[in-house]
Motif scaffolding. Structure first.
Motif, PDB file in Angstrom:
ATOM      1  N   ASN A 124      60.309  20.871  98.845  1.00 19.52           N
ATOM      2  CA  ASN A 124      59.398  19.778  98.547  1.00 19.52           C
ATOM      3  C   ASN A 124      58.450  19.480  99.710  1.00 19.52           C
ATOM      4  OD1 ASN A 124      58.098  17.592  97.479  1.00 19.52           O
ATOM      5  ND2 ASN A 124      59.840  16.216  97.557  1.00 19.52           N
ATOM      6  N   ALA A 126      55.019  17.943  99.887  1.00 17.87           N
ATOM      7  CA  ALA A 126      54.183  17.200  98.939  1.00 17.87           C
ATOM      8  C   ALA A 126      52.739  17.686  98.908  1.00 17.87           C
ATOM      9  CB  ALA A 126      54.223  15.711  99.289  1.00 17.87           C
ATOM     10  N   SER A 129      50.813  20.334  96.376  1.00 17.63           N
ATOM     11  CA  SER A 129      50.209  19.992  95.086  1.00 17.63           C
ATOM     12  C   SER A 129      48.947  19.146  95.247  1.00 17.63           C
ATOM     13  CB  SER A 129      51.229  19.234  94.222  1.00 17.63           C
ATOM     14  OG  SER A 129      52.396  19.995  94.038  1.00 17.63           O
ATOM     15  N   ASP A 281      50.204  18.743  89.270  1.00 22.55           N
ATOM     16  CA  ASP A 281      51.420  17.982  89.032  1.00 22.55           C
ATOM     17  C   ASP A 281      52.617  18.756  89.558  1.00 22.55           C
ATOM     18  OD1 ASP A 281      53.792  16.843  87.832  1.00 22.55           O
ATOM     19  OD2 ASP A 281      52.431  15.689  86.571  1.00 22.55           O
ATOM     20  N   GLN A 282      53.240  18.222  90.604  1.00 23.15           N
ATOM     21  CA  GLN A 282      54.353  18.910  91.237  1.00 23.15           C
ATOM     22  C   GLN A 282      55.520  19.116  90.283  1.00 23.15           C
ATOM     23  OE1 GLN A 282      56.967  16.739  93.942  1.00 23.15           O
ATOM     24  NE2 GLN A 282      56.455  18.208  95.547  1.00 23.15           N
ATOM     25  N   GLN A 285      55.061  22.017  88.107  1.00 20.95           N
ATOM     26  CA  GLN A 285      55.329  23.244  88.852  1.00 20.95           C
ATOM     27  C   GLN A 285      56.836  23.508  88.941  1.00 20.95           C
ATOM     28  OE1 GLN A 285      52.758  25.344  90.211  1.00 20.95           O
ATOM     29  NE2 GLN A 285      51.697  24.047  88.742  1.00 20.95           N
ATOM     30  N   TRP A 286      57.591  22.448  89.109  1.00 19.61           N
ATOM     31  CA  TRP A 286      59.059  22.565  89.147  1.00 19.61           C
ATOM     32  C   TRP A 286      59.565  23.097  87.817  1.00 19.61           C
ATOM     33  CZ3 TRP A 286      62.508  17.691  90.431  1.00 19.61           C
ATOM     34  CH2 TRP A 286      63.846  18.068  90.489  1.00 19.61           C
ATOM     35  N   HIS A 295      54.270  29.568  89.704  1.00 19.80           N
ATOM     36  CA  HIS A 295      54.131  28.201  90.208  1.00 19.80           C
ATOM     37  C   HIS A 295      53.626  28.260  91.637  1.00 19.80           C
ATOM     38  CE1 HIS A 295      57.667  28.434  92.864  1.00 19.80           C
ATOM     39  NE2 HIS A 295      58.178  29.211  91.922  1.00 19.80           N
ATOM     40  N   LEU A 297      54.804  26.086  94.153  1.00 16.16           N
ATOM     41  CA  LEU A 297      55.727  25.431  95.080  1.00 16.16           C
ATOM     42  C   LEU A 297      56.112  26.378  96.217  1.00 16.16           C
ATOM     43  CD1 LEU A 297      58.139  23.734  92.507  1.00 16.16           C
ATOM     44  CD2 LEU A 297      56.238  22.664  93.749  1.00 16.16           C
TER      45      LEU A 297
END
Length: 321
Positions: A124, A126, A129, A281-282, A285-286, A295, A297
């Motif tokens: 993560n 941030a 994204s 939008d994170q 992507q998850w 994705h 990430l």
């Protein structure tokens, strides 16, 4: 387009765990179902707020529970690798908080397993994204000549981090360099490439335990000169716990990104910021990662490369390669 509900288990119910639960509550596909924390009070409080959730009796029991698709790890760094390995054994995709690890050897073994077995894991960061990162990636990489990064904090840990535990304020695992600067080092390395620490000086309290209060450093990132300045103490702004500013320069043009890239200003260039560079939008992507789709990430290998740079900033005499 209809998507399968994806069930998420959450381990760690401190600040980041609570924030993620609030975000997941609004997502149409990702559904938190099981939670666990070593602190019974945190577990009880979370169940009061989210009565639809169920509590596991242990981290291992949560990971082994049937019906899960992914594990979110929001604990302090020490157990990250062990929890990740258990999640892989159970066939789960993993979304982990940073710092990634306190054990570089264990992280490398985990990264080897990801590559060998095609395991799904991300970290993560941030800003991965953010619209600002999209703008940087859309600019010619070879144009950049200099980057200045400044961060400041009224105090550390910040007041809203109090529930996360004492480790955030201690030099063994915490400190603003690991917790905040790492987000910007991630951006530098994703845009430009590997970083080399030329010089770094960290200032620590004399108690032998507390995290750094100041950091000044110079880096070379793929031929681009980078200056870093970070400090704890003093007023940073009205009703603000921290400020951050990243200035990218070509020599003729500047791109300034402030307050977690929420404020973007270009100078020396008439071009407008492209409208299509919207924030990604994170959580979407998850979901894509869980389903094995492409994705954006950061993976564990990218996160470890960031952490190697971070630890070199804090301990420039130690070789983490």
């Amino acid at each position: 387009m209809n998507h399968q509900q994806l069930n998420v288990g959450v381990i760690g119910l401190g600040v980041m765990g609570q924030r993620m639960l609030a975000r997941l509550a609004a997502h149409p596909q990702l559904q938190p179902t099981l939670i666990w924390d070593a602190n019974p009070a945190a577990l009880a409080k979370t169940l009061q707020q989210y009565p639809q959730l169920k509590a596991a009796t242990s981290a291992a029991q949560l990971i082994a529970a049937p019906g899960l698709h992914s594990l979110y790890i929001a604990t302090p760094p020490a157990p990250h690798m062990a929890l990740t390995e258990l999640a892989f054994d159970a066939g789960l995709a993993v979304f982990c908080e940073k710092p990634l690890t306190v054990d570089f050897a264990a992280a490398r073994l985990c990264i080897d397993r990801i590559a060998l077995e095609g395991q799904r894991a991300a970290v993560n960061f941030a800003l991965a994204s953010s619209k600002g990162l999209g703008l940087l990636l859309a600019s010619p990489r070879e144009d950049w000549r200099r980057v200045e990064l400044e961060v400041s904090f009224a105090r550390w840990p910040r007041p809203w981090q109090a529930a996360a535990g004492a480790w955030l304020g201690e030099r063994a695992e915490g400190g603003f360099t690991r917790e905040v600067l790492s987000h910007f080092i991630f951006v530098l390395q994703r845009v430009l490439g590997p970083a080399r620490v030329l010089s770094s000086v960290a200032t620590y309290p004399q108690d032998g335990r507390s995290a750094e209060t100041e950091l000044r450093a110079d880096l070379d990132v793929a031929g681009v000169a980078v200056g870093i300045s970070g400090k704890v103490g003093g007023k940073v702004g009205d009703d603000m716990d921290d400020q951050n500013r990243m200035l990218w320069s070509t020599g003729e043009r500047e791109l300034e990104l402030k307050q977690w890239f929420s404020e973007i200003e270009q100078r020396g260039c008439e071009a407008q910021i492209p409208a299509q560079l919207a924030q990604i939008d994170q959580l979407d992507q998850w979901a894509a990662m869980i389903e094995g789709r492409p994705h954006s990430l950061p993976g564990y290998a990218e996160a470890l490369a960031v952490q190697q740079t971070i630890e070199s900033l804090l301990n420039p005499s130690k070789n983490k390669e």
